[in-house]
Design a protein around this motif. Structure first.
Motif, PDB file in Angstrom:
ATOM      1  N   SER A 198     -55.081  40.100   0.500  1.00 49.81           N
ATOM      2  CA  SER A 198     -53.612  40.215  -0.725  1.00 49.81           C
ATOM      3  C   SER A 198     -52.178  40.097   0.817  1.00 49.81           C
ATOM      4  CB  SER A 198     -53.224  41.602  -0.704  1.00 49.81           C
ATOM      5  OG  SER A 198     -52.748  42.144   0.208  1.00 49.81           O
TER       6      SER A 198
ATOM      7  N   LYS B 295     -54.834  51.141  -6.974  1.00 51.99           N
ATOM      8  CA  LYS B 295     -54.416  50.389  -5.686  1.00 51.99           C
ATOM      9  C   LYS B 295     -55.049  51.027  -4.501  1.00 51.99           C
ATOM     10  CE  LYS B 295     -52.103  46.581  -8.514  1.00 51.99           C
ATOM     11  NZ  LYS B 295     -51.530  46.049  -8.367  1.00 51.99           N
TER      12      LYS B 295
ATOM     13  N   ARG C 142     -56.081  36.633  -6.237  1.00 51.24           N
ATOM     14  CA  ARG C 142     -56.659  37.561  -6.535  1.00 51.24           C
ATOM     15  C   ARG C 142     -56.465  37.261  -8.307  1.00 51.24           C
ATOM     16  NH1 ARG C 142     -53.864  42.630  -5.680  1.00 51.24           N
ATOM     17  NH2 ARG C 142     -52.281  41.610  -5.733  1.00 51.24           N
ATOM     18  N   ILE C 143     -57.037  37.339  -8.793  1.00 48.67           N
ATOM     19  CA  ILE C 143     -57.138  37.385 -10.450  1.00 48.67           C
ATOM     20  C   ILE C 143     -56.971  38.898 -11.405  1.00 48.67           C
ATOM     21  CG2 ILE C 143     -58.296  35.843 -12.975  1.00 48.67           C
ATOM     22  CD1 ILE C 143     -58.002  34.518  -9.913  1.00 48.67           C
ATOM     23  N   VAL C 144     -55.398  39.118 -11.302  1.00 52.73           N
ATOM     24  CA  VAL C 144     -55.360  40.581 -11.922  1.00 52.73           C
ATOM     25  C   VAL C 144     -53.849  40.430 -12.872  1.00 52.73           C
ATOM     26  CG1 VAL C 144     -55.684  41.327  -9.679  1.00 52.73           C
ATOM     27  CG2 VAL C 144     -53.532  40.693  -9.485  1.00 52.73           C
ATOM     28  N   GLU C 145     -53.313  40.730 -13.329  1.00 53.42           N
ATOM     29  CA  GLU C 145     -52.529  40.462 -14.330  1.00 53.42           C
ATOM     30  C   GLU C 145     -51.345  39.970 -14.119  1.00 53.42           C
ATOM     31  OE1 GLU C 145     -51.330  42.457 -18.100  1.00 53.42           O
ATOM     32  OE2 GLU C 145     -52.719  42.876 -17.215  1.00 53.42           O
TER      33      GLU C 145
ATOM     34  N   GLU D 213     -60.648  36.267  -5.580  1.00 49.85           N
ATOM     35  CA  GLU D 213     -61.658  36.877  -6.000  1.00 49.85           C
ATOM     36  C   GLU D 213     -61.107  38.258  -7.512  1.00 49.85           C
ATOM     37  OE1 GLU D 213     -64.682  39.382  -5.583  1.00 49.85           O
ATOM     38  OE2 GLU D 213     -63.594  38.257  -3.644  1.00 49.85           O
ATOM     39  N   HIS D 214     -62.559  38.330  -7.598  1.00 47.74           N
ATOM     40  CA  HIS D 214     -62.143  39.021  -9.081  1.00 47.74           C
ATOM     41  C   HIS D 214     -62.932  39.974  -9.252  1.00 47.74           C
ATOM     42  CE1 HIS D 214     -65.534  36.027 -10.734  1.00 47.74           C
ATOM     43  NE2 HIS D 214     -64.724  35.100  -9.969  1.00 47.74           N
ATOM     44  N   THR D 215     -63.998  40.239  -8.485  1.00 45.62           N
ATOM     45  CA  THR D 215     -65.164  41.519  -7.974  1.00 45.62           C
ATOM     46  C   THR D 215     -64.619  42.499  -7.549  1.00 45.62           C
ATOM     47  OG1 THR D 215     -66.040  40.462  -6.367  1.00 45.62           O
ATOM     48  CG2 THR D 215     -66.538  40.051  -8.731  1.00 45.62           C
TER      49      THR D 215
ATOM     50  N   VAL E  17     -61.222  43.982  -7.213  1.00 41.14           N
ATOM     51  CA  VAL E  17     -60.148  43.703  -6.867  1.00 41.14           C
ATOM     52  C   VAL E  17     -58.957  44.788  -6.899  1.00 41.14           C
ATOM     53  CG1 VAL E  17     -57.896  42.188  -7.888  1.00 41.14           C
ATOM     54  CG2 VAL E  17     -60.314  41.144  -7.435  1.00 41.14           C
TER      55      VAL E  17
ATOM     56  N   SER F 211     -59.001  43.760 -13.031  1.00 39.31           N
ATOM     57  CA  SER F 211     -59.413  42.404 -11.817  1.00 39.31           C
ATOM     58  C   SER F 211     -59.318  42.002 -13.593  1.00 39.31           C
ATOM     59  CB  SER F 211     -60.814  41.041 -11.856  1.00 39.31           C
ATOM     60  OG  SER F 211     -60.674  40.371 -12.270  1.00 39.31           O
TER      61      SER F 211
ATOM     62  N   VAL G 227     -60.165  38.602 -15.031  1.00 41.68           N
ATOM     63  CA  VAL G 227     -61.097  37.793 -15.008  1.00 41.68           C
ATOM     64  C   VAL G 227     -61.819  37.392 -16.516  1.00 41.68           C
ATOM     65  CG1 VAL G 227     -63.488  38.270 -13.925  1.00 41.68           C
ATOM     66  CG2 VAL G 227     -62.641  36.236 -13.842  1.00 41.68           C
TER      67      VAL G 227
END
Length: 354
Positions: free
Chosen positions: A2, A55, A184-187, A213-215, A217, A221, A223
């Protein structure tokens, strides 16, 4: 990975290269990692983790280990948000400089609301006791929930943005307009809006490369949402995590970098500056802090957050009338050089340590 971890690493390793003795205390997020090791001249000490909540992590030794290292040091640098910040600054035997990266952003829910309030309370307590509070930009800090306690001792220092080595365009497919996203593939990244804008561009030769990354996270994620928006369009590639040694290849493969963040919990966006340093203009959301690199360099375009037509039009502008690459790289290098950032951190730490 991050922005927070990148800043902590790059400042620590940069100061170690300048002759400082640096120790990083962190949670052992991966049980296979050693408790003690030295990385690029920095001693790293990791505290075991009992559990992960949202998180964050829960451990029993992080505070104790940090205080032990503080007793051997002249100044401490806390990276916030950090649930232990209030207790650490209360017990610290040395001056503390806090780097406040961003407000905590969590999905709705009673547990997440309680976690956010607990972290904010601890951060407020820690910032009140800090000799200085470093923020990535005043633009973001003024809109933070914690601005009243940030303001009295604020020092604005952008994150160190380490340029990547030149690479080969190995991710590229064809000669069409290539757009890239990395993160990161996050909101909060708003990647699905970028997908929608790319599809609305209606350019058969264009490509969209989504790296990140999308696993596993932190924060969850999205994704599958991104995949649903992309459908079966073979112009969109989900690359997964892009390792450091291939970042040069990634940036060499794209013509524009997109950071379509959707809320103010994105505080800067180091990846867009790394792209600028590689000669890639940025399309970014009009959010505090995120818009700063494009405003300062002119190397890209700024559009309203979560506005698909505006994102589409921004992509079209960068495709049809790209900005001057040489001028953009030079402006980014002058505004965000690693050496100037380290100079500023050295000055803050030296003043705090007396």
């Amino acid at each position: 990975m991050s922005g927070l971890t990148n800043v902590a690493r790059d400042v620590a390793e940069g100061l170690a290269a300048r002759g400082w003795r640096v120790c990083v205390v962190a949670s052992k997020h991966d049980p296979s990692l050693p408790t003690n090791e030295t990385i690029n001249g920095v001693r790293v000490v990791r505290a075991p983790v009992l559990a992960k909540v949202g998180k964050g992590t829960i451990g029993v030794n992080l505070t104790r280990m940090a205080l032990r290292e503080m007793r051997r040091s002249r100044v401490a640098n806390l990276h916030l948000p950090l649930i232990e910040a209030g207790l650490l600054t209360k017990l610290a035997p040395i001056p503390v400089v806090s780097t406040y990266h961003c407000d905590v952003s969590l999905p709705p829910g009673m547990v997440n609301v309680a976690q956010r309030e607990a972290v904010d309370r601890s951060s407020r307590s820690g910032l009140r006791r800090s000799a200085a509070t470093v923020v990535t930009s005043e633009d973001y800090a003024r809109r933070s929930r914690l601005w009243p306690v940030i303001a009295p001792h604020m020092v604005a220092i952008p994150p160190p943005c380490v340029p990547v080595a030149d690479g080969e365009p190995s991710y590229r497919r064809g000669d069409g307009f290539h757009v890239g996203f990395l993160g990161r593939i996050v909101e909060e990244k708003g990647v699905e809006h970028l997908v929608d804008a790319f599809l609305a561009l209606d350019d058969p030769a264009a490509r969209l490369l989504i790296g990140g990354e999308h696993t596993g996270v932190a924060g969850g994620s999205v994704v599958e949402r991104v995949r649903a928006h992309a459908g079966d369009d073979d112009r969109i590639d989900l690359l997964g995590f892009v390792p450091d040694q291939r970042l040069g290849d990634f940036y060499s493969s794209i013509d524009a970098f997109a950071l379509p963040s959707v809320n103010a919990f994105e505080a800067f966006g180091i990846v867009q500056v790394v792209g600028m340093l590689a000669g890639v203009p940025a399309l970014v959301s009009d959010l505090p802090g995120v818009r700063l690199p494009v405003e300062r360099t002119g190397f890209g375009t700024i559009v309203p957050a979560a506005d698909v037509p505006a994102l589409r039009d921004g992509l079209a502008r960068l495709r049809d009338a790209p900005p001057d690459v040489a001028a953009g790289r030079a402006a980014a290098s002058e505004a965000f050089s690693v050496e100037s950032v380290l100079d500023d951190y050295e000055a803050v730490f030296t003043k705090a340590a007396g």
